[in-house]
Write an enzyme that holds these catalytic residues in place. Sequence first.
Site, PDB file in Angstrom:
ATOM      1  N   ASN A 114       0.793  -1.232   0.000  1.00 49.45           N
ATOM      2  CA  ASN A 114       0.000   0.000   0.000  1.00 49.45           C
ATOM      3  C   ASN A 114       0.830   1.289   0.000  1.00 49.45           C
ATOM      4  OD1 ASN A 114       0.595  -0.872   2.654  1.00 49.45           O
ATOM      5  ND2 ASN A 114      -0.937   0.483   3.480  1.00 49.45           N
ATOM      6  N   GLY A 187       2.550  -6.109   7.037  1.00 48.75           N
ATOM      7  CA  GLY A 187       1.450  -6.726   6.296  1.00 48.75           C
ATOM      8  C   GLY A 187       0.300  -7.075   7.208  1.00 48.75           C
ATOM      9  N   SER A 188      -0.469  -8.059   6.791  1.00 44.83           N
ATOM     10  CA  SER A 188      -1.686  -8.412   7.533  1.00 44.83           C
ATOM     11  C   SER A 188      -1.368  -9.262   8.767  1.00 44.83           C
ATOM     12  CB  SER A 188      -2.621  -9.193   6.612  1.00 44.83           C
ATOM     13  OG  SER A 188      -1.972 -10.370   6.184  1.00 44.83           O
ATOM     14  N   GLU A 209       4.817  -5.476  11.822  1.00 39.70           N
ATOM     15  CA  GLU A 209       4.062  -4.222  11.647  1.00 39.70           C
ATOM     16  C   GLU A 209       2.752  -4.595  10.960  1.00 39.70           C
ATOM     17  OE1 GLU A 209       4.889  -1.081  12.501  1.00 39.70           O
ATOM     18  OE2 GLU A 209       6.933  -1.428  13.209  1.00 39.70           O
ATOM     19  N   CYS A 243      -2.477   1.808   6.512  1.00 40.19           N
ATOM     20  CA  CYS A 243      -2.614   0.989   7.728  1.00 40.19           C
ATOM     21  C   CYS A 243      -3.108   1.798   8.928  1.00 40.19           C
ATOM     22  CB  CYS A 243      -1.294   0.315   8.054  1.00 40.19           C
ATOM     23  SG  CYS A 243       0.066   1.480   8.208  1.00 40.19           S
TER      24      CYS A 243
HETATM   25  P1  NAD Z   1      -0.127  -9.235   3.199  1.00 40.44           P
HETATM   26  O1  NAD Z   1       0.024  -9.758   4.584  1.00 40.44           O
HETATM   27  O2  NAD Z   1      -1.089  -9.914   2.285  1.00 40.44           O
HETATM   28  O3  NAD Z   1       1.285  -9.241   2.432  1.00 40.44           O
HETATM   29  C1  NAD Z   1       2.453  -8.697   2.999  1.00 40.44           C
HETATM   30  C2  NAD Z   1       3.676  -9.436   2.471  1.00 40.44           C
HETATM   31  O4  NAD Z   1       3.602 -10.812   2.839  1.00 40.44           O
HETATM   32  C3  NAD Z   1       3.834  -9.416   0.949  1.00 40.44           C
HETATM   33  O5  NAD Z   1       5.170  -9.136   0.636  1.00 40.44           O
HETATM   34  C4  NAD Z   1       3.419 -10.810   0.513  1.00 40.44           C
HETATM   35  O6  NAD Z   1       4.132 -11.245  -0.611  1.00 40.44           O
HETATM   36  C5  NAD Z   1       3.791 -11.652   1.711  1.00 40.44           C
HETATM   37  N1  NAD Z   1       2.906 -12.806   1.865  1.00 40.44           N
HETATM   38  C6  NAD Z   1       1.572 -12.873   1.566  1.00 40.44           C
HETATM   39  N2  NAD Z   1       1.086 -14.096   1.880  1.00 40.44           N
HETATM   40  C7  NAD Z   1       2.118 -14.819   2.377  1.00 40.44           C
HETATM   41  C8  NAD Z   1       2.269 -16.157   2.875  1.00 40.44           C
HETATM   42  N3  NAD Z   1       1.233 -16.986   2.906  1.00 40.44           N
HETATM   43  N4  NAD Z   1       3.483 -16.554   3.297  1.00 40.44           N
HETATM   44  C9  NAD Z   1       4.540 -15.710   3.276  1.00 40.44           C
HETATM   45  N5  NAD Z   1       4.466 -14.422   2.808  1.00 40.44           N
HETATM   46  C10 NAD Z   1       3.277 -13.993   2.364  1.00 40.44           C
HETATM   47  O7  NAD Z   1      -0.482  -7.679   3.394  1.00 40.44           O
HETATM   48  P2  NAD Z   1      -0.794  -6.582   2.304  1.00 40.44           P
HETATM   49  O8  NAD Z   1      -2.091  -6.892   1.629  1.00 40.44           O
HETATM   50  O9  NAD Z   1       0.387  -6.334   1.454  1.00 40.44           O
HETATM   51  O10 NAD Z   1      -0.995  -5.282   3.239  1.00 40.44           O
HETATM   52  C11 NAD Z   1      -2.192  -5.004   3.869  1.00 40.44           C
HETATM   53  C12 NAD Z   1      -2.119  -5.252   5.361  1.00 40.44           C
HETATM   54  O11 NAD Z   1      -0.921  -4.757   5.894  1.00 40.44           O
HETATM   55  C13 NAD Z   1      -3.211  -4.520   6.125  1.00 40.44           C
HETATM   56  O12 NAD Z   1      -3.667  -5.346   7.164  1.00 40.44           O
HETATM   57  C14 NAD Z   1      -2.502  -3.312   6.692  1.00 40.44           C
HETATM   58  O13 NAD Z   1      -3.086  -2.754   7.826  1.00 40.44           O
HETATM   59  C15 NAD Z   1      -1.158  -3.871   6.976  1.00 40.44           C
HETATM   60  N6  NAD Z   1      -0.158  -2.815   6.977  1.00 40.44           N
HETATM   61  C16 NAD Z   1       0.490  -2.513   8.135  1.00 40.44           C
HETATM   62  C17 NAD Z   1       1.420  -1.488   8.147  1.00 40.44           C
HETATM   63  C18 NAD Z   1       2.167  -1.095   9.396  1.00 40.44           C
HETATM   64  O14 NAD Z   1       3.099  -0.324   9.263  1.00 40.44           O
HETATM   65  N7  NAD Z   1       1.817  -1.598  10.550  1.00 40.44           N
HETATM   66  C19 NAD Z   1       1.691  -0.802   6.983  1.00 40.44           C
HETATM   67  C20 NAD Z   1       1.019  -1.160   5.816  1.00 40.44           C
HETATM   68  C21 NAD Z   1       0.102  -2.180   5.822  1.00 40.44           C
END
Ligand code: NAD
Length: 453
Positions: A114, A187-188, A209, A243
């Site tokens: 994002n 990520g999530s 994070e 986020c």
């Molecule tokens: P995501 O968890 O789907 O993906 C994040 C990363 O994980 C990507 O690089 C992806 O390739 C990898 N990934 C995905 N599935 C995986 C798996 N099964 N095994 C290993 N790696 C895997 O998250 P997203 O859709 O990119 O981002 C959205 C989420 O991130 C939201 O929940 C948001 O709130 C959160 N977020 C948090 C922050 C923060 O700073 N705290 C910042 C941005 C986004």
Amino acid sequence: MGITKIVKKQKKYFSTQETKSIEFRKAQLEKLKSILLENKVMMYEAIQKDFGKSAFDTYATEFSFILKDIQYYLKNLSDLARPQKTTTNLSNQIGTSKIYSEPLGCCLIIGAWNYPYQLSLSPVVAAIAAGNTCVLKPSEIAENTMLAMEKIINDNFPSEYLHIATGGVEETTEILKEKFDKIFFTGSTKVGQIVYEAAAKNLTPVILELGGKSPVIVTKNANLDIAAKRIVWGKFLNAGQTCVAPDYIYCDKDVEEDFLLLLKKYIEEFEYTPDSPQYTRIINERNFERLEKLIDHDKIVYGGKTTYESLYIQPTILHNVQWEDAVMKEEIFGPILPILSFDNFEEVLKIIASKEKPLSAYIFSNNEEEQDLFLSEISFGGGCINDVVMHLSNDYLPFGGVGNSGFGSYHGKYGFDAFSHQKAILKKATWGEPDLKYPPYTAAKMKWLKILA
Ligand code: NAD
């Protein structure tokens, strides 16, 4: 080259000690800065292709952050890396005590889509500043920015020092089998758990994070006009794909009608129209369809228009929303703003406190008692009083979550600490040795021990 080989090479390179000198670290930061500036146009085009992010927003929320981080470390690195003297207790005299910030080694950073540049490269800047080598795996969802980062980094840095690994779930699963010295994941919450589990197998420390539903409370003691203006900006920036964006609003019933009018006024004023080149699009069809399903048309008080072809979702306000509604069941991560109303402030605090701990929380109120109760009764990563989102732009505040929104933090000094080990060292003089701790133990020694220890 496969990831196993790259990690092996990075560990070998780290062991040469080269990455540890302050001069080396500063030179790499300068180099990264030049590369970013040289490739700015190409990188801006890539993010525009991924989800229509304007040059203004790309500078304000991506480039400026990374450049500011680099500048911060160039200025403060010598002080941050200097051993910190601390107190030496009586029983350790004659001695001095210091904390040495030691680089950890080979670090893995996994980014989200994002804010694809900021969330990938800001941790890289901190990892380099702390003297580590680094593998970065950006999100494959923002494909063009991922490829842009791969190009600028892998063409300009040796893979034994800094390397971009590309790919999705399959590739990341392979990468996570390697033994890193630190994993920094953005990520999530769901994927955070997968990363945490994989890291546990190697006892690798992690920073997670993550996200969550970040609430905003608007009380009758708020400056409503400022509240509406700041919330509209923070919510619809990046089309709500932030986020720390306000996920939902709890508004005092007494001021709700006036507040809704002000929200609408600012949405109109900021021109988030279907043809606006300044309003970011939804990242992909999957998210677009997910968000469309969260819009309950019976509850729309503003917006609701969507265009599949251009992945446009109009800023949408829903009112009379209840916790049972679909929009309250997950993190929204899009331009839909549900409003829940209240007539008892303390009850609202209890409701929010009973949910998973969010990454951020915000209150708009000029009443200090309300502000204090908000701070003491709800646990959340960080937030603002009378603003939204902006806390993360202050490098002097740690940025991170708590509970389900993650753990560990970064930015400024906290980023440096995140990628360092605090090595505790007691240095003793070799003269003036009291016999107190040595056998044979006596009653007199015990008496002194109780005084000194
Ligand atoms: P995501 O968890 O789907 O993906 C994040 C990363 O994980 C990507 O690089 C992806 O390739 C990898 N990934 C995905 N599935 C995986 C798996 N099964 N095994 C290993 N790696 C895997 O998250 P997203 O859709 O990119 O981002 C959205 C989420 O991130 C939201 O929940 C948001 O709130 C959160 N977020 C948090 C922050 C923060 O700073 N705290 C910042 C941005 C986004």
